[in-house]
Design an enzyme around this catalytic site. Structure first.
Site, PDB file in Angstrom:
ATOM      1  CB  CYS A 150       2.665  60.073  57.744  1.00  0.00           C
ATOM      2  SG  CYS A 150       3.208  59.091  56.323  1.00  0.00           S
TER       3      CYS A 150
ATOM      4  CG  ASN B 226       2.161  59.458  50.878  1.00  0.00           C
ATOM      5  OD1 ASN B 226       2.079  59.509  49.661  1.00  0.00           O
ATOM      6  ND2 ASN B 226       1.156  59.048  51.622  1.00  0.00           N
TER       7      ASN B 226
ATOM      8  CB  CYS C  88       4.647  53.621  57.128  1.00  0.00           C
ATOM      9  SG  CYS C  88       6.314  53.047  56.813  1.00  0.00           S
ATOM     10  NE  ARG C  89       3.623  57.857  60.603  1.00  0.00           N
ATOM     11  CZ  ARG C  89       4.033  58.957  61.213  1.00  0.00           C
ATOM     12  NH1 ARG C  89       3.583  59.253  62.420  1.00  0.00           N
ATOM     13  NH2 ARG C  89       4.886  59.778  60.626  1.00  0.00           N
ATOM     14  CB  SER C  90      -0.345  59.258  55.084  1.00  0.00           C
ATOM     15  OG  SER C  90       0.831  59.245  54.320  1.00  0.00           O
TER      16      SER C  90
ATOM     17  CG  ASP D 273       7.565  56.833  61.196  1.00  0.00           C
ATOM     18  OD1 ASP D 273       7.386  55.759  60.576  1.00  0.00           O
ATOM     19  OD2 ASP D 273       8.193  57.787  60.709  1.00  0.00           O
TER      20      ASP D 273
END
Length: 157
Positions: free
Chosen positions: A14, A17, A19-21, A128
């Site tokens: 993301c 690095n 939150c999402r990934s 996001d």
């Protein structure tokens, strides 16, 4: 997997690095382990805003409530070596995919795709959640769980 067969490697990406990934890394690793599968799994950001930091506390809290532990993960930026080292490089949104392809040697472009290509969702991208509330983090986790299941199914065919 047999010892002679190379381990499949997956990199989730993301922007920061944070939150999402890392959520994708933690969820996918947990699900793969539950199935007795051995993959090389990591996450990174296209930008190095949070290098060395733990994932966002909100991501950790939402993940922990569903049985995923993200506390051991550390944020990092995508490196040139990642394009050579990983079999699958999965961006959370179209901007991540574009940024990755700009940095990636042409011969590795086929490794890069949207993570939600493996999901059974009405979304094309993992949004996001950084500037939003808890519901955004829960949606991200829902989408990541779905795409992780689809990716595992694809990799174990």
């Amino acid at each position: 997997m047999s010892e002679n067969k190379p381990v499949t490697s997956v990199l989730f990406v993301c922007l920061g690095n944070i939150c999402r990934s890392p959520t994708a890394e933690g969820v996918f690793a947990h699900k793969a382990k539950d199935l007795g599968l051995n993959f090389k799994i990591d996450s990174a950001g296209t930008a190095g805003y949070h290098d060395g930091a733990a994932p966002d506390k909100r991501s950790q809290d939402v993940a922990k409530a569903r049985g995923y532990n993200l506390s051991r993960l550390k944020c990092r930026k995508v490196t040139e070596q990642d394009f050579h080292e990983f079999d699958y490089i999965l961006g959370m949104d179209a901007a991540n995919v574009r940024d990755l392809k700009r940095k990636c040697p042409e011969e590795h472009h086929a490794k890069i795709q949207l993570f939600l290509d493996y999901a059974n969702a009405e979304f094309d991208e993992v949004p996001d959640p950084y500037y939003g509330g808890k519901r955004g983090f829960e949606l991200v986790l829902d989408l990541i769980e779905d795409a992780s299941d689809g990716l595992l199914k694809s990799l174990t065919k």
